[in-house]
Design an enzyme around this catalytic site. Structure first.
Site, PDB file in Angstrom:
ATOM      1  N   CYS A  32       2.276   9.059   0.666  1.00  0.00           N
ATOM      2  CA  CYS A  32       1.132   8.279   1.240  1.00  0.00           C
ATOM      3  C   CYS A  32      -0.159   8.625   2.443  1.00  0.00           C
ATOM      4  CB  CYS A  32       1.591   6.481   1.602  1.00  0.00           C
ATOM      5  SG  CYS A  32       0.197   5.877   2.296  1.00  0.00           S
ATOM      6  N   CYS A  35      -0.992   6.805   4.904  1.00  0.00           N
ATOM      7  CA  CYS A  35       0.699   6.227   6.394  1.00  0.00           C
ATOM      8  C   CYS A  35       0.358   7.039   7.211  1.00  0.00           C
ATOM      9  CB  CYS A  35       1.884   6.675   6.117  1.00  0.00           C
ATOM     10  SG  CYS A  35       2.574   5.235   4.896  1.00  0.00           S
ATOM     11  N   HIS A  96       3.346   0.648   5.453  1.00  0.00           N
ATOM     12  CA  HIS A  96       2.855   0.725   4.263  1.00  0.00           C
ATOM     13  C   HIS A  96       3.245  -0.577   3.565  1.00  0.00           C
ATOM     14  CE1 HIS A  96       2.663   3.735   1.368  1.00  0.00           C
ATOM     15  NE2 HIS A  96       3.306   2.727   0.562  1.00  0.00           N
ATOM     16  N   ASN A 136     -10.205  -3.795  -2.538  1.00  0.00           N
ATOM     17  CA  ASN A 136      -9.536  -3.422  -4.275  1.00  0.00           C
ATOM     18  C   ASN A 136      -7.891  -3.948  -3.642  1.00  0.00           C
ATOM     19  OD1 ASN A 136     -11.866  -4.072  -5.196  1.00  0.00           O
ATOM     20  ND2 ASN A 136     -11.862  -1.727  -5.483  1.00  0.00           N
ATOM     21  N   HIS A 147      -0.862   1.150  -0.367  1.00  0.00           N
ATOM     22  CA  HIS A 147      -1.076   1.012   1.447  1.00  0.00           C
ATOM     23  C   HIS A 147      -2.030   0.412   1.465  1.00  0.00           C
ATOM     24  CE1 HIS A 147      -0.199   2.242   5.416  1.00  0.00           C
ATOM     25  NE2 HIS A 147      -0.338   1.664   5.462  1.00  0.00           N
ATOM     26  N   HIS A 149      -5.016  -1.113   2.979  1.00  0.00           N
ATOM     27  CA  HIS A 149      -6.312  -0.751   2.886  1.00  0.00           C
ATOM     28  C   HIS A 149      -7.929  -1.636   2.909  1.00  0.00           C
ATOM     29  CE1 HIS A 149      -6.074   1.384  -1.261  1.00  0.00           C
ATOM     30  NE2 HIS A 149      -7.209   1.790  -0.212  1.00  0.00           N
ATOM     31  N   GLN A 151     -12.779  -1.487   1.824  1.00  0.00           N
ATOM     32  CA  GLN A 151     -13.109  -0.069   2.028  1.00  0.00           C
ATOM     33  C   GLN A 151     -15.121  -0.285   1.832  1.00  0.00           C
ATOM     34  OE1 GLN A 151     -12.909   2.709  -1.791  1.00  0.00           O
ATOM     35  NE2 GLN A 151     -11.781   0.783  -2.592  1.00  0.00           N
TER      36      GLN A 151
HETATM   37 ZN   LIG Z   1       1.281   4.606   3.399  1.00  0.00          ZN
END
Ligand SMILES: [Zn+2]
Ligand SMILES: [Zn+2]
Ligand SMILES: [Zn+2]
Length: 329
Positions: A32, A35, A96, A136, A147, A149, A151
Site C-alpha cells: 500500500c 501506509c 490501513h 470516493n 487505505h 483517504h 482527495q
Molecule cells: Zn495502507
C-alpha cells in the site's frame, strides 16, 4: 497527453489525461503506497514510521501546477486549454484497515481543519477558481486504493455542477433577495420529514429531490459560504455530524457503506459570496442491502434520474439507525 477540452454544447470542460491509464491498480496490502514506510520495506508516499493526517500531491494528477503546453494547431472552432491545477491526496489515518466511523471525534476535527487549510492555501493561488474536496469510498465507486483517504482537486475553472447550482442560487437571490440554499433548508426544516439529525450549526437530511436512495446532504444552518466563514465551534459541529452520518451509514446494512462525498462551497475566484452556501453531499450507490444503483439510459443519456425509493421513508430509516443523536466524542 494532458489538456482541457471545451464541450460548447454541454458547456463544460473535459480533462483529457491519458497518463492516468498507468496508475496503481489494487496493489496487494503489503505494498500500500499510502501506509507509513516500514523499516526495511518498500518506500511509500509517506517516508515516516507513523503519521497522523498527511496531505501530498497526487502522483497521477489530472491537473498539474506546470502542465504541458498545448498545441492549438488545427483548432479553430474547438477550444482547449492547459490543464493547470493541483491534485492532492489526504490520508485520514495511518491505519490501513481503519474504519472511519470507529475513529474518535478528535480525528474528524483534525480532518476538518486540514480541509480548511487546503481550501485556503490552494484557493489563494491566482490560477485556481475552485477547490473541490471529495472522497470516493469503496470498490463499488471505483476505488483502487483501500487505505482511508480523500482527495482534493483545485481547478482553473468552476466545474459544471457547481456552476449550475450557483447560477440557480444567484437567480433566486436576484428575484427573492435570499440565498436559495438557506431557503431550501428553511423549507426542509418546516416540513421536517426528511431531516435525519442536526446540531447547533448543521442539519443532515435526505433532500426532497434526492436522486439516490440514501443520498444525504449536510447543510450549514447559517449562511456560511465556505470554510473561510467557520468558527471553531462550527468546525467541531461539522466533525460531529460527519461522524454521526458515517456511523449511521455503516450501521444501516452492517457493512462499511461505500459512497461519493462532495463538499460544495464558494469558488475561490472571488465570486459568489452571497449565494454560495457550504454543504456536503453524499451519494451511496446502494439502493438496498444487496442492490446497487447504476447510471443508465435516463440518467446518463438525458440527466433524468429515477429514484425508486421515497426520500421521506429513507430519511426515517436513517433517522432510526443508530446513533440517533449527534455524537459528542
Ligand atoms: Zn495502507
Ligand atoms: Zn445560504
Ligand atoms: Zn451542491
Amino acid at each position: 497527453m494532458l489538456e482541457l477540452r471545451w464541450n460548447p454544447i454541454q458547456k463544460r470542460w473535459i480533462i483529457i489525461a491519458t497518463h492516468r491509464q498507468n496508475r496503481t491498480y489494487k496493489p496487494p496490502k503489503d505494498y500500500c503506497p499510502l501506509c507509513p514506510t516500514k523499516k526495511g520495506g518498500l518506500p511509500t508516499e509517506v517516508p515516516a514510521e507513523d503519521y497522523d493526517i498527511v496531505v501530498f500531491e497526487n502522483k497521477f494528477p489530472s491537473l498539474q501546477p506546470v502542465p504541458p503546453e498545448i498545441t492549438k494547431k488545427g483548432f479553430k472552432f474547438f477550444k482547449c486549454d492547459k490543464a493547470r491545477g493541483i491534485c492532492e491526496v489526504v490520508l485520514f489515518t495511518s491505519d490501513h484497515d481503519g474504519i472511519m466511523s470507529e475513529k474518535p471525534l478528535s480525528r474528524y476535527i483534525k480532518m476538518v481543519k486540514v480541509w480548511r487549510d487546503r481550501y485556503q492555501e490552494l484557493g489563494a493561488k491566482d490560477f485556481i477558481d475552485y477547490v473541490f474536496i471529495f472522497e470516493n469510498k469503496g470498490e463499488e465507486v471505483g476505488v483502487t486504493l483501500h487505505h482511508p483517504h480523500g482527495q482534493i482537486y483545485a481547478y482553473p475553472f468552476i466545474p459544471s455542477i457547481i456552476e449550475q447550482e450557483l447560477n440557480s442560487s444567484k437567480e433566486y437571490l436576484k428575484k427573492e433577495g435570499k440565498c436559495l440554499f438557506c431557503k431550501t433548508l428553511q423549507e426542509e426544516k418546516k416540513d421536517g420529514r426528511r431531516i435525519i439529525v442536526s446540531n447547533d450549526s448543521f442539519t443532515a437530511l435526505v433532500p426532497f429531490y434526492a436522486s439516490y436512495s440514501y443520498e444525504v446532504h449536510i447543510y450549514a444552518n447559517k449562511h456560511l459560504s465556505s470554510f473561510n466563514d467557520f468558527s471553531e465551534k462550527e468546525e467541531i459541529d461539522l466533525a460531529a455530524i460527519l461522524k454521526t452520518i458515517l456511523m449511521k451509514f455503516d450501521n444501516l446494512f452492517g457493512f462499511v457503506l461505500p459512497y461519493i462525498m462532495a463538499i460544495h462551497q464558494q469558488p475561490t475566484n472571488g465570486t459568489g459570496r452571497e449565494y454560495s452556501h457550504f454543504h456536503i453531499e453524499f451519494y451511496p450507490p446502494y439502493r438496498t442491502k444487496d442492490k446497487l444503483k447504476y447510471l443508465a439510459g435516463s440518467e446518463l443519456g438525458v440527466g433524468a434520474f429515477i429514484n425508486d425509493s421515497l426520500p421521506e421513508e429513507k430519511a426515517q430509516e436513517l433517522r432510526k439507525t443508530l446513533p440517533q443523536e449527534v455524537i459528542l466524542v
